[in-house]
Design a protein around this motif. Structure first.
Motif, PDB file in Angstrom:
ATOM      1  N   VAL A 144       9.097 -21.543   5.056  1.00  0.00           N
ATOM      2  CA  VAL A 144       9.853 -21.143   3.933  1.00  0.00           C
ATOM      3  C   VAL A 144      10.352 -19.566   3.978  1.00  0.00           C
ATOM      4  O   VAL A 144      11.599 -19.529   4.139  1.00  0.00           O
ATOM      5  CB  VAL A 144       9.359 -21.375   2.576  1.00  0.00           C
ATOM      6  N   ALA A 145       9.698 -18.874   4.231  1.00  0.00           N
ATOM      7  CA  ALA A 145       9.980 -17.219   4.458  1.00  0.00           C
ATOM      8  C   ALA A 145       8.573 -16.517   5.010  1.00  0.00           C
ATOM      9  O   ALA A 145       7.619 -16.993   4.924  1.00  0.00           O
ATOM     10  CB  ALA A 145      10.464 -16.901   2.941  1.00  0.00           C
ATOM     11  N   HIS A 146       9.414 -15.304   5.337  1.00  0.00           N
ATOM     12  CA  HIS A 146       8.300 -14.519   5.892  1.00  0.00           C
ATOM     13  C   HIS A 146       8.418 -13.043   4.635  1.00  0.00           C
ATOM     14  O   HIS A 146       9.516 -12.763   4.224  1.00  0.00           O
ATOM     15  CB  HIS A 146       8.633 -13.683   7.216  1.00  0.00           C
ATOM     16  N   GLY A 147       7.355 -12.190   4.814  1.00  0.00           N
ATOM     17  CA  GLY A 147       7.323 -11.339   3.813  1.00  0.00           C
ATOM     18  C   GLY A 147       6.186 -10.271   3.920  1.00  0.00           C
ATOM     19  O   GLY A 147       5.295 -10.547   4.946  1.00  0.00           O
ATOM     20  N   LYS A 148       6.186  -9.399   3.048  1.00  0.00           N
ATOM     21  CA  LYS A 148       4.978  -8.617   2.859  1.00  0.00           C
ATOM     22  C   LYS A 148       4.367  -8.507   1.328  1.00  0.00           C
ATOM     23  O   LYS A 148       5.129  -8.622   0.572  1.00  0.00           O
ATOM     24  CB  LYS A 148       5.362  -7.099   3.092  1.00  0.00           C
ATOM     25  N   HIS A 149       2.858  -8.467   1.771  1.00  0.00           N
ATOM     26  CA  HIS A 149       2.219  -8.543   0.047  1.00  0.00           C
ATOM     27  C   HIS A 149       2.360  -7.235  -0.523  1.00  0.00           C
ATOM     28  O   HIS A 149       3.076  -6.178   0.143  1.00  0.00           O
ATOM     29  CB  HIS A 149       0.696  -8.737   0.566  1.00  0.00           C
ATOM     30  N   ASP A 150       1.892  -7.104  -1.856  1.00  0.00           N
ATOM     31  CA  ASP A 150       1.975  -5.939  -2.392  1.00  0.00           C
ATOM     32  C   ASP A 150       1.133  -4.982  -1.498  1.00  0.00           C
ATOM     33  O   ASP A 150       0.137  -5.225  -0.824  1.00  0.00           O
ATOM     34  CB  ASP A 150       1.205  -6.059  -3.982  1.00  0.00           C
ATOM     35  N   LYS A 151       1.334  -3.459  -1.879  1.00  0.00           N
ATOM     36  CA  LYS A 151       0.465  -2.453  -0.998  1.00  0.00           C
ATOM     37  C   LYS A 151      -0.866  -2.436  -1.822  1.00  0.00           C
ATOM     38  O   LYS A 151      -0.918  -2.494  -2.955  1.00  0.00           O
ATOM     39  CB  LYS A 151       1.222  -1.143  -1.425  1.00  0.00           C
ATOM     40  N   VAL A 152      -1.791  -2.431  -0.661  1.00  0.00           N
ATOM     41  CA  VAL A 152      -3.070  -2.066  -1.072  1.00  0.00           C
ATOM     42  C   VAL A 152      -3.495  -0.514  -0.849  1.00  0.00           C
ATOM     43  O   VAL A 152      -3.040   0.064   0.289  1.00  0.00           O
ATOM     44  CB  VAL A 152      -4.056  -2.957  -0.220  1.00  0.00           C
ATOM     45  N   ARG A 153      -3.945   0.292  -1.921  1.00  0.00           N
ATOM     46  CA  ARG A 153      -4.120   1.681  -1.780  1.00  0.00           C
ATOM     47  C   ARG A 153      -5.515   2.034  -1.581  1.00  0.00           C
ATOM     48  O   ARG A 153      -6.421   1.477  -2.158  1.00  0.00           O
ATOM     49  CB  ARG A 153      -3.772   2.294  -3.110  1.00  0.00           C
ATOM     50  N   ILE A 154      -5.611   2.776  -0.193  1.00  0.00           N
ATOM     51  CA  ILE A 154      -7.145   3.036   0.115  1.00  0.00           C
ATOM     52  C   ILE A 154      -7.454   4.509  -0.194  1.00  0.00           C
ATOM     53  O   ILE A 154      -6.501   5.466   0.048  1.00  0.00           O
ATOM     54  CB  ILE A 154      -7.351   2.557   1.466  1.00  0.00           C
ATOM     55  N   PHE A 155      -8.321   4.907  -1.042  1.00  0.00           N
ATOM     56  CA  PHE A 155      -8.708   6.091  -1.399  1.00  0.00           C
ATOM     57  C   PHE A 155     -10.082   6.654  -1.034  1.00  0.00           C
ATOM     58  O   PHE A 155     -10.974   5.896  -1.581  1.00  0.00           O
ATOM     59  CB  PHE A 155      -8.324   6.519  -3.053  1.00  0.00           C
ATOM     60  N   LYS A 156     -10.235   7.520  -0.304  1.00  0.00           N
ATOM     61  CA  LYS A 156     -11.478   8.052   0.124  1.00  0.00           C
ATOM     62  C   LYS A 156     -11.863   9.224  -0.294  1.00  0.00           C
ATOM     63  O   LYS A 156     -10.942  10.257  -0.137  1.00  0.00           O
ATOM     64  CB  LYS A 156     -11.883   8.003   1.662  1.00  0.00           C
ATOM     65  N   MET A 157     -13.009   9.724  -0.864  1.00  0.00           N
ATOM     66  CA  MET A 157     -13.297  10.927  -1.615  1.00  0.00           C
ATOM     67  C   MET A 157     -14.850  11.304  -1.335  1.00  0.00           C
ATOM     68  O   MET A 157     -15.465  10.475  -1.381  1.00  0.00           O
ATOM     69  CB  MET A 157     -12.986  10.939  -2.899  1.00  0.00           C
ATOM     70  N   ARG A 158     -15.040  12.360  -0.918  1.00  0.00           N
ATOM     71  CA  ARG A 158     -16.293  13.102  -0.742  1.00  0.00           C
ATOM     72  C   ARG A 158     -16.533  14.121  -1.901  1.00  0.00           C
ATOM     73  O   ARG A 158     -15.666  14.898  -2.030  1.00  0.00           O
ATOM     74  CB  ARG A 158     -16.811  13.629   0.303  1.00  0.00           C
ATOM     75  N   ARG A 159     -17.439  14.098  -2.859  1.00  0.00           N
ATOM     76  CA  ARG A 159     -17.543  14.914  -4.052  1.00  0.00           C
ATOM     77  C   ARG A 159     -17.962  16.063  -3.448  1.00  0.00           C
ATOM     78  O   ARG A 159     -18.796  16.158  -2.656  1.00  0.00           O
ATOM     79  CB  ARG A 159     -18.067  14.328  -5.067  1.00  0.00           C
ATOM     80  N   ARG A 160     -17.382  17.158  -4.030  1.00  0.00           N
ATOM     81  CA  ARG A 160     -18.194  18.578  -3.612  1.00  0.00           C
ATOM     82  C   ARG A 160     -17.606  19.004  -2.204  1.00  0.00           C
ATOM     83  O   ARG A 160     -18.185  20.130  -1.775  1.00  0.00           O
ATOM     84  CB  ARG A 160     -19.412  18.795  -4.064  1.00  0.00           C
ATOM     85  N   LYS A 161     -16.951  18.266  -1.550  1.00  0.00           N
ATOM     86  CA  LYS A 161     -16.703  18.691  -0.106  1.00  0.00           C
ATOM     87  C   LYS A 161     -15.206  18.969   0.297  1.00  0.00           C
ATOM     88  O   LYS A 161     -14.778  19.146   1.406  1.00  0.00           O
ATOM     89  CB  LYS A 161     -17.113  17.444   0.906  1.00  0.00           C
ATOM     90  N   HIS A 162     -14.240  18.808  -0.823  1.00  0.00           N
ATOM     91  CA  HIS A 162     -13.101  19.110  -0.525  1.00  0.00           C
ATOM     92  C   HIS A 162     -12.350  18.093   0.511  1.00  0.00           C
ATOM     93  O   HIS A 162     -11.623  18.711   1.318  1.00  0.00           O
ATOM     94  CB  HIS A 162     -12.572  20.508  -0.185  1.00  0.00           C
ATOM     95  N   TYR A 163     -12.800  16.889   0.354  1.00  0.00           N
ATOM     96  CA  TYR A 163     -12.249  15.821   1.190  1.00  0.00           C
ATOM     97  C   TYR A 163     -11.419  14.590   0.314  1.00  0.00           C
ATOM     98  O   TYR A 163     -12.606  14.017  -0.553  1.00  0.00           O
ATOM     99  CB  TYR A 163     -13.214  15.410   1.988  1.00  0.00           C
ATOM    100  N   GLN A 164     -10.459  14.528   0.575  1.00  0.00           N
ATOM    101  CA  GLN A 164      -9.774  13.339   0.110  1.00  0.00           C
ATOM    102  C   GLN A 164      -8.840  12.751   0.926  1.00  0.00           C
ATOM    103  O   GLN A 164      -8.044  13.441   1.839  1.00  0.00           O
ATOM    104  CB  GLN A 164      -8.737  13.911  -1.195  1.00  0.00           C
ATOM    105  N   LYS A 165      -8.835  11.451   1.068  1.00  0.00           N
ATOM    106  CA  LYS A 165      -7.823  10.764   2.298  1.00  0.00           C
ATOM    107  C   LYS A 165      -7.359   9.680   1.634  1.00  0.00           C
ATOM    108  O   LYS A 165      -7.866   8.697   0.925  1.00  0.00           O
ATOM    109  CB  LYS A 165      -8.526  10.426   3.359  1.00  0.00           C
TER     110      LYS A 165
END
Length: 103
Positions: free
Chosen positions: A64-85
């Motif tokens: 019937v059609a081709h498409g893309k699903h909704d965006k999945v957000r990935i968030f990684k963080m280490r507390r007290r280490k100033h690391y966020q991705k």
């Protein structure tokens, strides 16, 4: 009548007339494809289970059609280490309409 098919590493229970979204399949819109990886076929109270596939059973589906699903957000963080991705991903899909089940 229903069938359990396997495509894209996942299993789906389908019946004639159903619309499902599966992993992307390389086929043009409007084309009919045949899925031969049928794991089980049921009709009323009778069930035929393959080992691992039901021999001679196929499912015919229309793309019937081709498409893309909704965006999945990935968030990684280490507390007290100033690391966020931050990262995002949108999975591509193919929408199929099941035309018939041939047991």
């Amino acid at each position: 009548m229903y069938a359990v098919i396997k495509t894209g590493g996942k299993q789906y229970r389908v019946a004639a007339g159903d619309k499902i979204k599966v992993e992307q399949i390389a086929a043009d819109e409007g084309k009919e494809i045949t899925i031969d990886q049928v794991l089980a076929v049921g009709n009323g109270d009778s069930l035929t289970v393959g080992s691992p596939l039901v021999s001679g059973a196929t499912v015919v589906a229309k793309v019937v059609a081709h498409g893309k699903h909704d965006k999945v957000r990935i968030f990684k963080m280490r507390r007290r280490k100033h690391y966020q991705k931050r990262q995002g991903h949108r999975q591509q899909f193919t929408e199929l309409e099941i035309a018939s089940i041939n047991a």
